[in-house]
Design a protein around this motif. Structure first.
Motif: not given
Length: 325
Positions: A141-148, A164-166, A171-172, A179-185
């Motif tokens: 697996x390869x993941x990149x993160x960008x937190x502002x 497991x989202x904090x 900050x959404x 081609x997908x975007x997943x938005x956590x709630x």
């Protein structure tokens, strides 16, 4: 009030007393303005100190209170130079300047902290991000993160991740995969990317899965999954295999009445030398069991004993065949 806030209020009270003093120097006023502009908490603390000071002044002027307080004996004191009355104007100007700067700063995108995480074949890894989000990276697996300051963005380049989202309502949290975007709630969910095909499974909470162009979206409930292909086309929402979804983060492949072909494909993701079906008729063989993800030999032994298969190491692969009768 926490320790830091208490320190801000004590410092603000000290500044107010110093500014009221006729001995306050221009250098001290400049230092005060620097302190004020350094933090919104400083501004809030100073405004609160001024409010309390004004309340105290009004109480001192109350006739009933004045009558109730004994008149102190006044002692001679040395003369002092008159206090400058220009400081309130300077103070007001510095407050306006500080608030303006802080407002401008809030409108800026701010710095973005980026990072990359990866796992080798056969490796799984847990990563805790600065917001408390826990990521479990599956093999390869390869993941990149960008937190502002205002955003939390993750890109899944390849592989599979459990999130497991904090909690951070300001900050959404978004995951982009092909081609997908997943938005956590506020959730625990998994995203798998193989090539440009994406599979999203929801364990708890809610997620919105949408195309990157926003033209289509679906909201998942716990225990549901959906696939999105490279063209952004959605499959129908299906039931998530929860035992399997909960198993792989623990290093277990949990199969219940699944095709042998699927089990071989899943095990091959963890092994340098793949399994291969030497007989196409074996693909549909129904298999159930719990297998360690990084223990290919144990799976082969189980298939030999429980399903009567034969296995032969042909150098580049281990070939499974029906045992001769």
């Amino acid at each position: 009030m926490n320790i830091v806030a208490r320190e801000h209020h004590e410092t603000a009270a000290d500044w107010l007393a110093r500014l009221e003093s006729p001995e306050c120097t221009p250098a001290e006023r400049a230092a005060f303005e620097d302190w004020l502009a350094a933090s919104a908490q400083h501004v809030e603390a100073f405004l609160e100190a001024e409010r309390l000071h004004a309340m105290a002044a009004s109480l001192r002027a109350d006739p009933a209170l004045r009558a109730a307080v004994p008149v102190p004996v006044m002692r001679p004191r040395r003369p002092v130079r008159p206090a400058s009355r220009r400081w309130p104007l300077a103070l007001a100007a510095s407050l306006v300047l500080a608030l303006g700067v802080l407002g401008w700063m809030r409108l800026q995108p701010g710095p973005v902290a980026t990072a990359e995480y990866a796992t080798a074949v056969g490796e799984t890894r847990q990563v805790v991000l600065e917001d408390g989000t826990r990521m479990t990276l599956d093999t390869g697996t390869v993941v990149a993160t960008a937190f502002g300051r205002d955003t939390r963005e993750v890109e899944l380049v390849q592989g599979r991740v459990r999130f497991e989202v904090g909690e951070d309502p300001a900050r959404p949290f978004r995951v982009q995969a092909a081609a997908s975007t997943i938005r956590d709630i506020g959730t625990t969910f998994q995203v798998t990317r193989r090539g440009d095909d994406v599979d999203v499974g929801l364990v708890e909470g809610e997620v919105d899965v949408s195309r990157n162009d926003g033209a289509a979206s679906v909201r998942l409930a716990p225990g549901e999954r959906v696939r999105v292909d490279a063209q952004g086309r959605f499959s129908r929402v299906q039931a998530l295999d929860l035992p399997m979804a909960e198993g792989w983060p623990r290093g277990e492949l949990v199969f219940r009445d699944r095709r042998l072909e699927d089990l071989v494909l899943e095990m091959n993701r963890y092994s340098a030398k793949p399994l291969r079906l030497g007989d196409p008729s074996l693909a549909g063989l129904s298999v159930s069991g719990v297998f360690r993800a990084n223990a290919q030999g144990e799976l082969v032994a189980a298939l030999q004993e429980g399903w009567g298969l034969g296995a032969e190491d042909e150098g580049d692969a281990i070939v499974l065949r029906a045992a001769p009768r």
